[in-house]
Design a protein around this motif. Structure first.
Motif, mmCIF file in Angstrom:
data_model
loop_
_atom_site.group_PDB
_atom_site.id
_atom_site.type_symbol
_atom_site.label_atom_id
_atom_site.label_comp_id
_atom_site.label_asym_id
_atom_site.label_seq_id
_atom_site.Cartn_x
_atom_site.Cartn_y
_atom_site.Cartn_z
ATOM 1 N N LEU A 120 -24.347 18.481 -24.824
ATOM 2 C CA LEU A 120 -24.729 19.832 -25.171
ATOM 3 C C LEU A 120 -26.212 19.856 -25.832
ATOM 4 O O LEU A 120 -26.594 19.057 -26.733
ATOM 5 C CB LEU A 120 -23.852 20.039 -26.485
ATOM 6 C CG LEU A 120 -24.056 21.531 -27.181
ATOM 7 C CD1 LEU A 120 -23.811 22.820 -26.333
ATOM 8 C CD2 LEU A 120 -23.130 21.569 -28.718
ATOM 9 N N GLN A 130 -25.594 28.269 -33.078
ATOM 10 C CA GLN A 130 -25.451 26.915 -32.555
ATOM 11 C C GLN A 130 -24.115 26.228 -33.080
ATOM 12 O O GLN A 130 -23.696 25.672 -32.086
ATOM 13 C CB GLN A 130 -26.760 26.226 -32.776
ATOM 14 C CG GLN A 130 -28.272 26.582 -32.357
ATOM 15 C CD GLN A 130 -29.213 25.972 -32.748
ATOM 16 O OE1 GLN A 130 -29.373 25.511 -34.016
ATOM 17 N NE2 GLN A 130 -30.413 25.630 -32.114
ATOM 18 N N ILE A 134 -20.624 24.590 -30.956
ATOM 19 C CA ILE A 134 -20.111 23.296 -31.236
ATOM 20 C C ILE A 134 -18.695 23.698 -31.499
ATOM 21 O O ILE A 134 -17.665 22.914 -31.026
ATOM 22 C CB ILE A 134 -20.755 22.705 -32.545
ATOM 23 C CG1 ILE A 134 -22.323 22.227 -32.115
ATOM 24 C CG2 ILE A 134 -20.211 21.206 -32.915
ATOM 25 C CD1 ILE A 134 -23.270 21.862 -33.246
ATOM 26 N N ILE A 144 -25.236 15.488 -28.528
ATOM 27 C CA ILE A 144 -25.331 16.648 -28.744
ATOM 28 C C ILE A 144 -27.063 16.717 -29.244
ATOM 29 O O ILE A 144 -27.406 15.825 -30.172
ATOM 30 C CB ILE A 144 -24.653 17.298 -30.023
ATOM 31 C CG1 ILE A 144 -23.351 17.357 -29.530
ATOM 32 C CG2 ILE A 144 -25.048 18.683 -30.224
ATOM 33 C CD1 ILE A 144 -22.267 17.989 -30.851
ATOM 34 N N GLU A 166 -24.129 17.616 -37.441
ATOM 35 C CA GLU A 166 -23.013 17.576 -36.145
ATOM 36 C C GLU A 166 -23.977 16.945 -34.974
ATOM 37 O O GLU A 166 -23.404 16.687 -33.732
ATOM 38 C CB GLU A 166 -22.592 18.991 -35.793
ATOM 39 C CG GLU A 166 -21.951 19.815 -36.801
ATOM 40 C CD GLU A 166 -20.750 18.961 -37.252
ATOM 41 O OE1 GLU A 166 -20.005 18.315 -36.328
ATOM 42 O OE2 GLU A 166 -20.337 18.981 -38.303
ATOM 43 N N VAL A 167 -25.328 16.713 -34.939
ATOM 44 C CA VAL A 167 -26.050 16.264 -33.923
ATOM 45 C C VAL A 167 -26.279 15.031 -33.796
ATOM 46 O O VAL A 167 -26.626 14.255 -35.027
ATOM 47 C CB VAL A 167 -27.547 17.226 -33.480
ATOM 48 C CG1 VAL A 167 -26.922 18.753 -33.656
ATOM 49 C CG2 VAL A 167 -28.413 17.062 -34.683
#
Ligand code: AMP
Length: 307
Positions: A120, A130, A134, A144, A166-167
């Motif tokens: 992603l 964004q 997710i 990600i 989250e990345v």
């Protein structure tokens, strides 16, 4: 094997000390798609455009394996518009105008056919959008990657902090890294930013190359010294496209794999700056890209005898 790309598809107007463009096609996701589609297929685009956005641009991208099911078209609205003016060094710029238009109330919808993507790529857009992408993915992607900018640090920091958690990889330029971390030293900035979530951090330094950080490891990729930088707009997004496109083709998400990916990102970004907008990216062939990657190899390759 696929990459979901989220970001703006837009119109830009650009002024440099040497030239000025009319309203031309731009947008983070546009550059990313042109770039990534040199290395992998399909690219699964998520964006929103107005009735004024040229169908021809979407058709040309589709012909390269970029899927448009996730691109909403608001016929009675205008596309996102950004205009910027570069300073003499061509590394720094001022935003003259940002018209959010269709982006103002954009609610992304991830099509069912995009589920299961390996990567992603969250291109420059509001952190809330964004985050929504997710959250809509049923299966977490293997990687990600997030690109963001000072505009969102100024206007949406709490949401950006949530996305950062989250990345796996964050791509920012040097001034954004300093703003995000409140540290001047890029090494200290990297340490602080990696505490916010990303395990890998790429700090882009324009004509001075890019740094890749992971734990205590650092790698440096130069930028190709060019005769003339015509228009740097989109170079960061083109870098991101090359980075994720290449990683999707190798599936090597280790530090070593990312070292190669930032060389590929730097090589393809060096084309973007040679002409206005996406013009140069449309002309590329595999051979032209391979030759440029080889120039990078020669640029950093040396033997040394220790005495
Ligand atoms: P770059 O030069 O790589 O930073 O990217 C420039 C592109 O980002 C331009 O084509 C703009 O349309 C797009 N852009 C500029 N500001 C924003 C924003 N706030 N949100 C989304 N896209 C933006």
């Amino acid at each position: 094997m696929s990459v979901i790309v989220v970001g703006s598809m837009a119109f830009d107007a650009i002024e440099t000390p040497f030239a000025k463009s009319n309203k031309i096609v731009g947008g983070a996701a546009t550059y990313i798609a042109w770039s990534a589609s040199n290395f992998t297929k399909p690219i699964q685009q998520i964006s929103v455009v107005g009735g004024d956005f040229p169908q021809e641009e979407l058709d040309m991208l589709e012909a390269r394996g970029v899927q448009m099911e996730g691109v909403q078209r608001k016929k009675d609205k205008k596309s996102f518009f950004w205009s910027g003016k570069y300073h003499m060094d061509m590394n720094t710029r001022d935003t003259l105008e940002t018209q959010l238009n269709v982006l103002e109330d954009f609610e992304p919808v991830v099509p069912a056919s995009y589920q299961g993507a390996d990567i992603l790529m969250l291109g420059n857009l509001s952190p809330a959008v964004q985050l929504s992408v997710i959250e809509q993915l049923k299966e977490p992607p293997k990687l990600i990657v997030l690109d963001t900018m000072n505009f969102w640090m100024d206007t949406a920091m709490p949401e950006l902090e949530k996305v950062l958690k989250e990345v796996d990889v964050l791509l920012v330029n040097d001034s954004e890294a300093r703003q995000l971390s409140a540290q001047y030293s890029l090494v200290r900035a990297a340490r602080e930013i990696m505490k916010m979530g990303p395990k890998f951090l790429v700090i882009k330094k324009g004509e001075h190359g890019a740094l890749l950080f992971h734990g205590d490891h650092v790698f440096f990729a130069p930028a190709l010294p060019l005769d003339e930088v015509f228009d740097p707009t989109g170079a960061g997004d083109t870098f991101a496209g090359g980075f994720v496109g290449y990683l999707d083709s190798t599936k090597d998400f280790s530090f070593e794999g990312m070292k190669s990916a930032i060389i590929i990102g730097s090589a393809i970004a060096s084309f973007c700056v040679e002409k206005f907008g996406t013009t140069r990216l449309r002309e590329l062939t595999k051979n032209t890209i391979d030759e440029r990657v080889q120039q990078f190899v020669e640029l950093v390759n040396f033997d040394i005898a220790l005495v």
